[in-house]
Design a protein around this motif. Sequence first.
Motif, PDB file in Angstrom:
ATOM      1  N   ALA A  55      -1.218  -4.068   0.874  1.00  0.00           N
ATOM      2  CA  ALA A  55      -1.652  -2.726   0.463  1.00  0.00           C
ATOM      3  C   ALA A  55      -0.740  -2.180  -0.632  1.00  0.00           C
ATOM      4  O   ALA A  55      -1.216  -1.584  -1.612  1.00  0.00           O
ATOM      5  CB  ALA A  55      -1.656  -1.791   1.670  1.00  0.00           C
TER       6      ALA A  55
ATOM      7  N   VAL B 221      -5.437   2.110  -3.125  1.00  0.00           N
ATOM      8  CA  VAL B 221      -6.096   1.162  -2.228  1.00  0.00           C
ATOM      9  C   VAL B 221      -6.647   1.942  -1.043  1.00  0.00           C
ATOM     10  O   VAL B 221      -6.113   3.000  -0.672  1.00  0.00           O
ATOM     11  CB  VAL B 221      -5.108   0.064  -1.754  1.00  0.00           C
ATOM     12  CG1 VAL B 221      -4.012   0.646  -0.862  1.00  0.00           C
ATOM     13  CG2 VAL B 221      -5.831  -1.063  -1.059  1.00  0.00           C
TER      14      VAL B 221
ATOM     15  N   VAL C 277      -7.648   1.829   3.025  1.00  0.00           N
ATOM     16  CA  VAL C 277      -7.467   1.147   4.308  1.00  0.00           C
ATOM     17  C   VAL C 277      -8.471   1.767   5.264  1.00  0.00           C
ATOM     18  O   VAL C 277      -8.356   2.949   5.622  1.00  0.00           O
ATOM     19  CB  VAL C 277      -6.033   1.304   4.852  1.00  0.00           C
ATOM     20  CG1 VAL C 277      -5.873   0.525   6.150  1.00  0.00           C
ATOM     21  CG2 VAL C 277      -5.013   0.854   3.821  1.00  0.00           C
TER      22      VAL C 277
ATOM     23  N   LEU D 186      -8.422  -3.769   4.612  1.00  0.00           N
ATOM     24  CA  LEU D 186      -8.016  -3.395   3.256  1.00  0.00           C
ATOM     25  C   LEU D 186      -9.198  -3.533   2.309  1.00  0.00           C
ATOM     26  O   LEU D 186      -9.881  -4.572   2.296  1.00  0.00           O
ATOM     27  CB  LEU D 186      -6.872  -4.282   2.772  1.00  0.00           C
ATOM     28  CG  LEU D 186      -5.484  -4.038   3.357  1.00  0.00           C
ATOM     29  CD1 LEU D 186      -4.455  -4.872   2.595  1.00  0.00           C
ATOM     30  CD2 LEU D 186      -5.095  -2.584   3.317  1.00  0.00           C
TER      31      LEU D 186
END
Length: 477
Positions: A126, A136, A138, A157
């Motif tokens: 990440a 990013v 999650v 992810l």
Amino acid sequence: MANLLDRLIGVISPDQGLRRHRSRELLKRAYEGASARDGWRPKRAGASANADHAADARTLRVRSRSLEQNVPYIAQGIRAHSANIVGTGIIPRWKDSKEHAAAWQEWAPFADADGGLDVYGLMLLAHQTAQRDGEVLVRIRNRRPSDGLPVPIQFQLLEIDWLDDSRMGRIDGYNVIEGIAYNAIGKVAGYYVFDQHPGEPIIFGGRRATSKLVPAASIIHYFAPSRPGQGRGFPRVAPIIARTRDLMLYEDAEQHRKNLETRLAVIGSGDVDGMADGESETVKESRSMGELPSGGMMQVPSGTNLTVVQPNAAPGYVEYLKMQLHLIAAGAGWTYEMMTGDVREVSYTSARIRRLDYRREAEQEQWLHVIPKLIAPMVRAFSNACELAGRVKKADYNLRYATPKWEYTNPKDDVASDLDEIAGGLSSFSEKLRGRGYEPDEVFEELAGDIEKLRKLGILDVIVMMRKGKQFGDSAE
């Protein structure tokens, strides 16, 4: 400078003339950097962080990925920085709940929804992804008890491409900016996420990827903001993309020139009719007399003059390259040595000074960005899942985080300095242990167990005596 009108007003009313003069002086710029005479017109002056992101982020992301894929020192810089920030994992340490710690230890290998990594591998990936892409996602995946996980939760992810940034305006009762839905008070309510990566070569289900609103409680959006009100992240290498690309072009040109330097060329002038009929016609058409054989002798037609061409080497390439690499490393927030692996000109003092500066910046990133925006949300979701699954009586958020320990530049002197601080009351054992990435309570329990075991075996006194003998030897030296 007063013009004719100012002078006339000054004659009629001196006080009014002085006020006009003062007002004109106030209009002059106090900062040379604000002068408009140099022709500098910044792009999109006054635009918000979100406006800048909407205009440039996609291009920056594509170019950042290309640099990581094709430029060795950029790839190394990203890897080395993540190794310092995340390392083998930022470990949560619960203060009062051994049940949480035991559940975390048991669940960690199964944290990845895609099944490829453990929870610490997810942290590292990440962070690396956010460096390269700027941000990013999650996704929190709650699981059924029948799935057989130690704790019924996993994390997935997602590259930021999964976020549908074409969603803009008033949608579903929310104000939507680049795929992020905000409620009436400006709080993030959800994310418009595609059902598959829009860049996949295969369209699953026979239809193109479509996006739907996913509640904010199910998404951890990790990025490091640099401006107030910023809702999306920019790649870490954004300030150095243009410079790195220019340096790549320079390296390619230099490589081509070096290839030319190693070649010996000969220009022939004169009459080639003395060659065989077929050869003379070929030379006239192609203007080439062939290749130079290595170590051989050859005959040319009489009357042909030969001129040897051998390019001269251009100096300064290494110095220019190193200077540019230093600027690139500074712009990315890395050290030159960690980005290139070149430590030939590094002394102990210079390495220590730069290391200390980098460590301050890295710890700032760990405690102000990585832990509160990535690790802590993951731990909270895990703790909630533990409570819902009955692994613990109540979710516990009272914990510390153990970051990767920093290796000493000079272990002997640095350890002695730490011990002096403890002896002088300027620090504690616990603080120094946490600074090295250890949990103090675990260290103290382990030390107590070791000492008790050595005492039972009857060798504790021997070790103490050997240690004293070594100290006496050190003093004699």
